[in-house]
Enzyme design. Structure first.
Site, short mmCIF file in Angstrom:
data_model
loop_
_atom_site.label_atom_id
_atom_site.label_comp_id
_atom_site.label_asym_id
_atom_site.label_seq_id
_atom_site.Cartn_x
_atom_site.Cartn_y
_atom_site.Cartn_z
N SER A 177 0.82 -1.23 0.00
CA SER A 177 0.00 0.00 0.00
C SER A 177 0.85 1.27 0.00
CB SER A 177 -0.96 -0.04 1.18
OG SER A 177 -1.77 -1.17 1.08
N ARG A 192 7.36 6.38 -4.49
CA ARG A 192 7.89 7.05 -3.30
C ARG A 192 7.38 6.31 -2.07
NH1 ARG A 192 3.54 10.00 -4.95
NH2 ARG A 192 1.92 10.38 -3.40
N ASP A 230 -4.29 -2.12 -1.25
CA ASP A 230 -5.33 -2.56 -0.31
C ASP A 230 -6.75 -2.39 -0.86
OD1 ASP A 230 -5.08 0.18 -0.17
OD2 ASP A 230 -4.97 0.30 2.00
#
Length: 496
Positions: A177, A192, A230
């Site tokens: 996630s 990132r 998720d």
């Protein structure tokens, strides 16, 4: 007999004693502060208004941004990421499947035994592991070696009734996630880190390759068959339980949505059309913004002081991370200008001290004297001796913040339903649309949940709303990864 001196003051044209004048002055000052407090509340309530006409504009803007995001990369504030998930679980999947769910400072490893059409999930086990802070900021190898070692321990504890008799290598669904640019169902480049992770050397790398190398170093024979986030996991988990699920929304600390799109409706997709003709899209809807969103001075200040100014604007007004902080900022102004006079509660100045669970507890306080509100103010903010009148205003503020967030979430859902053509009933069609919902905000904040559902009904109208169902899909992200592992297993053909 001594002289008695009586000081007389004139208040509002009436002669009174000095002592009485002081009392009157205090009362006037107090009532003036109360008027000021009510002005702040009224102004805030007005700025947060979400009439149906405004919500329909928000929904239309969401649909427009969805089209733009599907047309080209960077064409919209909505990323509309292609997930490469072109087949969701059907319920026919059989066998033993593993999942790894990495979404924050903890990760989970799971195993599920699927029994096919009539068996469903026969058995499941999981283990939660916290990640030491030094692994979150160290090297890529150190982090993935730690995860792989814990996964190897979990596999070693596999009980006999879980063991696969096929003799084939185990497969793993990987819920990751963090922002990733997916390149296939089982590969994706890290864009990132977020949530306190900071390992520069992993950025730009394929996270599945990093995990696979770590598994090999552990001597663990396991293939990653699906990389998902998720929300996509929640969609898969929901679909397994109910075949009519086509949308998933997470309303927790953060917020996101995913849905099933027709592959032909994705202009930026340049590959071969999948056999199913469908593709799951991860919207990353938290980054939506529109001039129709009712933003207040408090939202603007929160955004300006955040780690990502100008980003995730929609998330900042609807999700659990921020609702309590918006409430705190309004309370801060009231404390300064109206409520507490010369007392300036220092705790109230601490950003994020009032989490959304605290706000929810105060909002749901049904005691006659609002004892829960009083206790929270005392325990968390060290503010004692609050009047019932003041506590009622605090509950009103909770209601304004939560209602706006819930109604804007409903507008987002309407935007998705419009894009899918499910906001109307087509003649002669028996249409059923199920939305899988997960996240602590939706699950635990009852007033928020009810407000969202009532607003969606208001937006769609009674008739269409009857064809829509919202289902709570608990723990979608973990189970969903195991199910997507199953539906994308390389051994599926062997079993058909």
């Amino acid at each position: 007999m001594g002289k008695v001196t009586v000081c007389v003051a004139v208040v509002c044209g009436v002669a009174v004693t000095a002592a009485a004048a002081v009392v009157i002055h205090r009362k006037m000052k107090k009532s003036g502060k109360w008027v000021k407090a009510m002005e702040i509340v009224k102004e805030f309530e007005e700025s947060c208004r979400t009439p149906i006409s405004k919500l329909k504009q928000v929904a239309d803007a969401m649909t427009v941004e969805m089209h733009a995001g599907l047309a080209s990369e960077g064409g919209s504030k909505l990323k509309m990421l292609i997930t490469y998930v072109d087949s969701l679980p059907t319920g026919d999947e059989k066998g033993l499947f593993y999942a790894l769910d990495l979404g924050g400072t903890n990760f989970r490893v799971l195993r599920v035994l699927l029994g096919g059409k009539d068996g469903g999930i026969l058995k499941q086990q999981f283990k939660e592991v916290s990640i030491p802070p030094n692994k979150m900021t160290g090297s890529s190898a150190a982090l993935f070696d730690y995860i792989a070692a814990e996964l190897a321990k979990f596999v070693a504890q596999e009980e006999d009734d879980f063991k696969s008799t096929s003799g084939r290598p185990r497969e793993l669904g990987f819920t990751f996630s963090f922002p990733v640019m997916q390149t296939s169902i089982a590969s994706g480049t890290l864009l990132r880190w977020t949530k306190g992770f900071s390992i520069d050397e992993t950025v730009g790398q394929d996270v599945v390759a990093e995990l696979t190398k770590a598994l090999e170093r552990q001597g663990l024979e396991m293939r990653v068959s699906a990389l998902v986030n998720d929300t996509v996991g929640t969609l898969a988990g929901g679909k397994y339980a109910n075949n009519d699920v086509v949308v998933a929304v997470i309303l927790g600390t953060g917020s996101n949505a995913a849905y099933v799109e027709r592959a032909q409706a994705i202009p930026k997709w340049h590959g071969l059309l999948p056999k199913s003709g469908e593709m799951v899209i991860n919207m990353e809807w938290g980054n939506f913004r529109s001039s129709h969103l009712p933003l207040t001075e408090y939202d603007q200040a929160l955004d300006a002081e955040s780690l990502n100014p100008g980003e995730q604007i929609y998330e900042k007004v609807i999700s659990g991370m921020y609702l309590g902080e918006i409430f705190r900022r309004v309370l801060c102004r009231m404390a300064k200008e109206a409520f507490f006079g010369d007392i300036d509660p220092p705790k109230l100045k601490e950003p994020f001290i009032l989490g959304t669970p605290v706000m929810s507890a105060m909002h749901h306080d049904t005691s006659p004297d609002l004892k829960v509100v009083a206790n929270n103010l005392k325990d968390i903010l060290e503010i004692s001796n609050t009047s019932l009148k003041m506590r009622k205003v605090i509950v009103q503020l909770c209601d304004i913040v939560a209602t706006r967030g819930a109604r804007l979430s409903a507008a987002g859902l309407l935007g998705i339903l419009k894009k899918m053509g499910r906001d109307t009933i087509k003649e002669g069609e028996k249409q059923k649309t199920v939305i899988a919902m997960d996240g602590g905000l939706y699950e635990h904040y009852e007033e928020y949940r009810n407000s969202l559902e009532n607003c969606l009904k208001e937006l769609l109208g009674e008739e269409v709303f009857k064809t829509i169902k919202i289902e709570h899909s608990n723990d979608g992200s973990g189970i969903g990864a195991a199910l997507l592992n199953a539906s994308h297993s390389q051994y599926l053909e062997d079993e058909s």
